[in-house]
Design a protein around this motif. Sequence first.
Motif, PDB file in Angstrom:
ATOM      1  N   TRP A 114       0.892  -1.218  -0.026  1.00 21.68           N
ATOM      2  CA  TRP A 114       0.032  -0.153  -0.047  1.00 21.68           C
ATOM      3  C   TRP A 114       0.686   1.331   0.167  1.00 21.68           C
ATOM      4  CZ3 TRP A 114      -2.668   2.271   4.733  1.00 21.68           C
ATOM      5  CH2 TRP A 114      -3.827   3.363   4.452  1.00 21.68           C
ATOM      6  N   SER A 115       0.525   2.332  -0.699  1.00 25.27           N
ATOM      7  CA  SER A 115       1.476   3.450  -0.937  1.00 25.27           C
ATOM      8  C   SER A 115       1.624   4.294   0.269  1.00 25.27           C
ATOM      9  CB  SER A 115       0.988   4.093  -2.310  1.00 25.27           C
ATOM     10  OG  SER A 115      -0.299   4.718  -1.896  1.00 25.27           O
ATOM     11  N   ARG A 116       0.644   3.976   1.234  1.00 19.59           N
ATOM     12  CA  ARG A 116       0.789   5.110   2.255  1.00 19.59           C
ATOM     13  C   ARG A 116       1.627   4.502   3.288  1.00 19.59           C
ATOM     14  NH1 ARG A 116      -4.594   6.918   4.598  1.00 19.59           N
ATOM     15  NH2 ARG A 116      -2.981   8.228   5.832  1.00 19.59           N
ATOM     16  N   MET A 117       2.189   3.149   3.487  1.00 18.02           N
ATOM     17  CA  MET A 117       3.194   2.440   4.270  1.00 18.02           C
ATOM     18  C   MET A 117       4.418   3.248   4.474  1.00 18.02           C
ATOM     19  SD  MET A 117       1.246   0.140   5.725  1.00 18.02           S
ATOM     20  CE  MET A 117       1.925  -1.313   6.239  1.00 18.02           C
ATOM     21  N   ALA A 118       4.814   3.444   5.719  1.00 19.67           N
ATOM     22  CA  ALA A 118       6.113   4.092   5.971  1.00 19.67           C
ATOM     23  C   ALA A 118       7.127   3.253   6.488  1.00 19.67           C
ATOM     24  CB  ALA A 118       5.882   5.112   7.036  1.00 19.67           C
ATOM     25  N   TRP A 119       7.552   2.514   5.390  1.00 15.09           N
ATOM     26  CA  TRP A 119       8.652   1.278   5.708  1.00 15.09           C
ATOM     27  C   TRP A 119       9.866   1.866   6.144  1.00 15.09           C
ATOM     28  CZ3 TRP A 119       6.030  -2.780   5.997  1.00 15.09           C
ATOM     29  CH2 TRP A 119       4.996  -2.918   5.016  1.00 15.09           C
ATOM     30  N   HIS A 120      10.086   3.423   5.808  1.00 14.19           N
ATOM     31  CA  HIS A 120      11.370   3.954   6.421  1.00 14.19           C
ATOM     32  C   HIS A 120      11.610   4.120   7.752  1.00 14.19           C
ATOM     33  CE1 HIS A 120       8.619   7.428   6.303  1.00 14.19           C
ATOM     34  NE2 HIS A 120       9.540   7.758   7.280  1.00 14.19           N
ATOM     35  N   ARG A 121      10.442   3.807   8.640  1.00 14.33           N
ATOM     36  CA  ARG A 121      10.636   3.886   9.968  1.00 14.33           C
ATOM     37  C   ARG A 121      11.503   3.140  10.706  1.00 14.33           C
ATOM     38  NH1 ARG A 121       4.342   4.561  10.570  1.00 14.33           N
ATOM     39  NH2 ARG A 121       3.833   6.837   9.968  1.00 14.33           N
ATOM     40  N   TRP A 122      11.519   1.902  10.041  1.00 22.38           N
ATOM     41  CA  TRP A 122      12.266   0.667  10.497  1.00 22.38           C
ATOM     42  C   TRP A 122      13.276   0.050   9.614  1.00 22.38           C
ATOM     43  CZ3 TRP A 122      11.705  -3.946   8.456  1.00 22.38           C
ATOM     44  CH2 TRP A 122      10.483  -4.056   7.783  1.00 22.38           C
ATOM     45  N   THR A 123      13.218   0.180   8.373  1.00 17.67           N
ATOM     46  CA  THR A 123      14.168  -0.534   7.754  1.00 17.67           C
ATOM     47  C   THR A 123      15.582  -0.345   7.736  1.00 17.67           C
ATOM     48  OG1 THR A 123      13.641   0.996   5.914  1.00 17.67           O
ATOM     49  CG2 THR A 123      12.508  -0.900   5.734  1.00 17.67           C
ATOM     50  N   GLY A 124      16.006   0.531   8.290  1.00 22.26           N
ATOM     51  CA  GLY A 124      17.421   1.074   8.812  1.00 22.26           C
ATOM     52  C   GLY A 124      17.870   0.479  10.001  1.00 22.26           C
ATOM     53  N   TRP A 125      16.714  -0.406  10.814  1.00 22.36           N
ATOM     54  CA  TRP A 125      17.148  -0.947  12.136  1.00 22.36           C
ATOM     55  C   TRP A 125      17.878  -2.171  12.045  1.00 22.36           C
ATOM     56  CZ3 TRP A 125      11.940  -0.392  15.318  1.00 22.36           C
ATOM     57  CH2 TRP A 125      11.561   0.831  15.206  1.00 22.36           C
ATOM     58  N   LYS A 126      18.712  -2.277  12.813  1.00 23.30           N
ATOM     59  CA  LYS A 126      19.305  -4.017  12.848  1.00 23.30           C
ATOM     60  C   LYS A 126      18.739  -4.861  14.212  1.00 23.30           C
ATOM     61  CE  LYS A 126      23.681  -2.048  11.485  1.00 23.30           C
ATOM     62  NZ  LYS A 126      25.139  -1.780  11.723  1.00 23.30           N
ATOM     63  N   ALA A 127      19.201  -5.821  14.261  1.00 24.84           N
ATOM     64  CA  ALA A 127      18.289  -6.861  15.044  1.00 24.84           C
ATOM     65  C   ALA A 127      18.349  -6.351  16.536  1.00 24.84           C
ATOM     66  CB  ALA A 127      19.058  -8.532  14.955  1.00 24.84           C
TER      67      ALA A 127
END
Length: 219
Positions: free
Chosen positions: A148-161
Amino acid sequence: MLLKLTGSSCSGKTTLAYSVGERLGRLAVHDFDECGVPTGADRRWRHRMTEMWVRRALEYQDRGVDLLLTGQSPLGEVLATPSAPLLDGIAVCLVDVSDELRCSRLTMRDAGRWDTSAVGAFLRWAAWHREHARDPRHRPEVIIDDSWSRMAWHRWTGWKADDWRWRTHLLDTTDQPVAESVDQVEQWATEQRDALRSGRLPLSRGWAGPTGAHTDHES
């Protein structure tokens, strides 16, 4: 706050949630699919519905009530919904079972409905959930591609385990009495509520900022 029980089908999420709902006060319990699942429901549908449920959690939050929600949306999807940062707190528990038990439950619940390919998809989705719970870098494309275009994946895609905000409690109920599993979910929910009140919940308001809501998160 939003308390989310996630996982692939036939792990027992709904049974556990409604049992816990009978024990705890100021807690609403809902199943993700209770409004119906349309024919052809896809990833984008799940994302939009996850946002709808986050908004429902916000409505409950305004009334001083927490939402315990069952469904298959993993932590990464919940965090990426447009309204997630408005929640006072978020906590996710992965309810899991062995592949053998999942297959047995699928057969008993929907006899003849699922062929070998479909069952394999349920098992692969369960395996992905386990790895996603441990590490946000594990195949994020599974939920991000064609989303869905409104999803803000950037909030966590830079996180590590090892990011302190990346927390999914793991509960394997294989060969465990239902009553014991209910006790464990109740304990988990109570601990998350206590953590929010005491300022120790990793995903409390402000988590989406550069360093999260707290500086003393190990306390």
